[in-house]
Structure formats: structure tokens, C-alpha cells
Design a protein around this motif. Structure first.
Motif, mmCIF file in Angstrom:
data_model
loop_
_atom_site.group_PDB
_atom_site.id
_atom_site.type_symbol
_atom_site.label_atom_id
_atom_site.label_comp_id
_atom_site.label_asym_id
_atom_site.label_seq_id
_atom_site.Cartn_x
_atom_site.Cartn_y
_atom_site.Cartn_z
ATOM 1 N N LEU A 167 0.828 -1.202 0.000
ATOM 2 C CA LEU A 167 0.000 0.000 0.000
ATOM 3 C C LEU A 167 0.862 1.251 0.000
ATOM 4 O O LEU A 167 0.468 2.286 -0.538
ATOM 5 C CB LEU A 167 -0.944 0.005 1.207
ATOM 6 C CG LEU A 167 -2.039 -1.050 1.208
ATOM 7 C CD1 LEU A 167 -2.847 -0.980 2.491
ATOM 8 C CD2 LEU A 167 -2.945 -0.923 -0.003
ATOM 9 N N ASP A 168 2.059 1.159 0.617
ATOM 10 C CA ASP A 168 2.992 2.286 0.642
ATOM 11 C C ASP A 168 3.856 2.328 -0.616
ATOM 12 O O ASP A 168 4.309 3.397 -1.018
ATOM 13 C CB ASP A 168 3.916 2.184 1.862
ATOM 14 C CG ASP A 168 3.159 2.283 3.171
ATOM 15 O OD1 ASP A 168 2.044 2.853 3.179
ATOM 16 O OD2 ASP A 168 3.664 1.784 4.186
ATOM 17 N N GLU A 169 4.113 1.159 -1.183
ATOM 18 C CA GLU A 169 4.939 1.032 -2.382
ATOM 19 C C GLU A 169 4.150 0.192 -3.395
ATOM 20 O O GLU A 169 4.358 -1.024 -3.517
ATOM 21 C CB GLU A 169 6.260 0.338 -2.025
ATOM 22 C CG GLU A 169 7.240 0.267 -3.151
ATOM 23 C CD GLU A 169 8.480 -0.530 -2.772
ATOM 24 O OE1 GLU A 169 9.155 -0.965 -3.704
ATOM 25 O OE2 GLU A 169 8.775 -0.728 -1.578
ATOM 26 N N PRO A 170 3.217 0.828 -4.105
ATOM 27 C CA PRO A 170 2.333 0.090 -5.005
ATOM 28 C C PRO A 170 3.091 -0.693 -6.091
ATOM 29 O O PRO A 170 4.174 -0.302 -6.516
ATOM 30 C CB PRO A 170 1.474 1.183 -5.638
ATOM 31 C CG PRO A 170 1.518 2.306 -4.671
ATOM 32 C CD PRO A 170 2.897 2.255 -4.067
ATOM 33 N N LEU A 171 2.482 -1.778 -6.500
ATOM 34 C CA LEU A 171 3.046 -2.615 -7.551
ATOM 35 C C LEU A 171 2.735 -2.007 -8.909
ATOM 36 O O LEU A 171 1.674 -1.408 -9.107
ATOM 37 C CB LEU A 171 2.428 -4.019 -7.496
ATOM 38 C CG LEU A 171 2.892 -4.934 -6.390
ATOM 39 C CD1 LEU A 171 2.313 -4.561 -5.052
ATOM 40 C CD2 LEU A 171 2.535 -6.356 -6.727
ATOM 41 N N SER A 172 3.641 -2.198 -9.832
ATOM 42 C CA SER A 172 3.398 -1.765 -11.209
ATOM 43 C C SER A 172 2.518 -2.810 -11.892
ATOM 44 O O SER A 172 2.352 -3.933 -11.400
ATOM 45 C CB SER A 172 4.722 -1.640 -11.958
ATOM 46 O OG SER A 172 5.300 -2.933 -12.141
ATOM 47 N N ALA A 173 1.985 -2.452 -13.031
ATOM 48 C CA ALA A 173 1.177 -3.410 -13.797
ATOM 49 C C ALA A 173 2.027 -4.633 -14.159
ATOM 50 O O ALA A 173 1.542 -5.766 -14.098
ATOM 51 C CB ALA A 173 0.618 -2.742 -15.051
ATOM 52 N N ALA A 174 3.289 -4.420 -14.499
ATOM 53 C CA ALA A 174 4.174 -5.535 -14.843
ATOM 54 C C ALA A 174 4.383 -6.460 -13.645
ATOM 55 O O ALA A 174 4.400 -7.686 -13.797
ATOM 56 C CB ALA A 174 5.512 -5.003 -15.351
#
Length: 115
Positions: free
Chosen positions: A34-41
Motif C-alpha cells: 500500500l505504501d509502495e504500489p506494484l506496477s502493472a508488470a
């Protein structure tokens, strides 16, 4: 081999899963997604590691944002992945990765096979 957990400390299942990993003495990398969102990849990679072909299987469909975005009727996988990247609260948790495999820690006991 060390584990990686996509963790939300406010989630009891996520806390239980992390505790189980730590009690087993397994090295673990914690990513507060939530603090470091994931990229689509990264989400696509997780879907592959989880052996999921439908992005919706990784989504929290009871979240208000899911309804607000009208994702129930969305069929485009890329759009679902993009929504999770933009709104990480939509991602089911916790996810534990070991090498090229991943497992959803719901219930936390699912992770036992990685320990």
C-alpha cells in the motif's frame, strides 16, 4: 530460498501469515504494497506465479473502490491490472512469493508449503 510477502499490517490474515513465516525462521522480505504500489508488470508477474489467468481472482471485490470503478462488469484483463496498480487496496493479501511460485495467504496456513 528466502520468501517475499506483499503485506498489509492492518490485515489480520497478513499479520498472521508474516508471523507464521517469522516463527518458522524463514528469511523474508516484506513489501508494504500500500505504501509502495506494484506496477502493472509486477502484478502480471504475480498472476503468473500464482497460476491465475483471471486478474479478478487477485482482487478484493468487496472493496468500495471496486464498486465505484464499475469493475464488476469489466472484462479486459489489462484494465483490471491497471486498476490494481492504481488502487493497491484492490489487491488480495497477503501474497507470498518463493522463487517462481507464489501463494495467497488466505488462509494463512496455505503458506505452510513454502516453509
Amino acid at each position: 530460498m528466502s520468501l517475499k510477502i506483499y503485506h498489509n499490517p492492518r490485515c489480520s490474515k497478513s499479520r498472521q501469515t508474516l508471523n507464521m513465516i517469522e516463527e518458522a525462521g524463514s528469511p523474508v522480505e516484506v513489501r508494504l504494497y500500500l505504501d509502495e504500489p506494484l506496477s502493472a508488470a509486477e502484478i502480471k508477474e504475480l498472476l503468473e506465479k500464482l497460476n491465475l489467468t483471471d486478474a479478478r481472482a487477485l482482487m478484493r471485490r468487496t472493496e468500495a473502490i471496486y464498486k465505484e470503478l464499475g469493475l464488476k462488469s469489466e472484462t479486459d484483463q489489462a484494465a483490471l491490472i491497471k486498476a490494481m496498480a492504481k488502487h493497491p487496496k484492490l489487491i488480495e493479501r497477503p501474497i507470498v512469493v518463493k522463487g517462481n511460485a507464489a501463494i495467497l495467504g488466505r488462509p494463512p496456513e496455505n503458506v505452510q508449503k513454502f516453509l
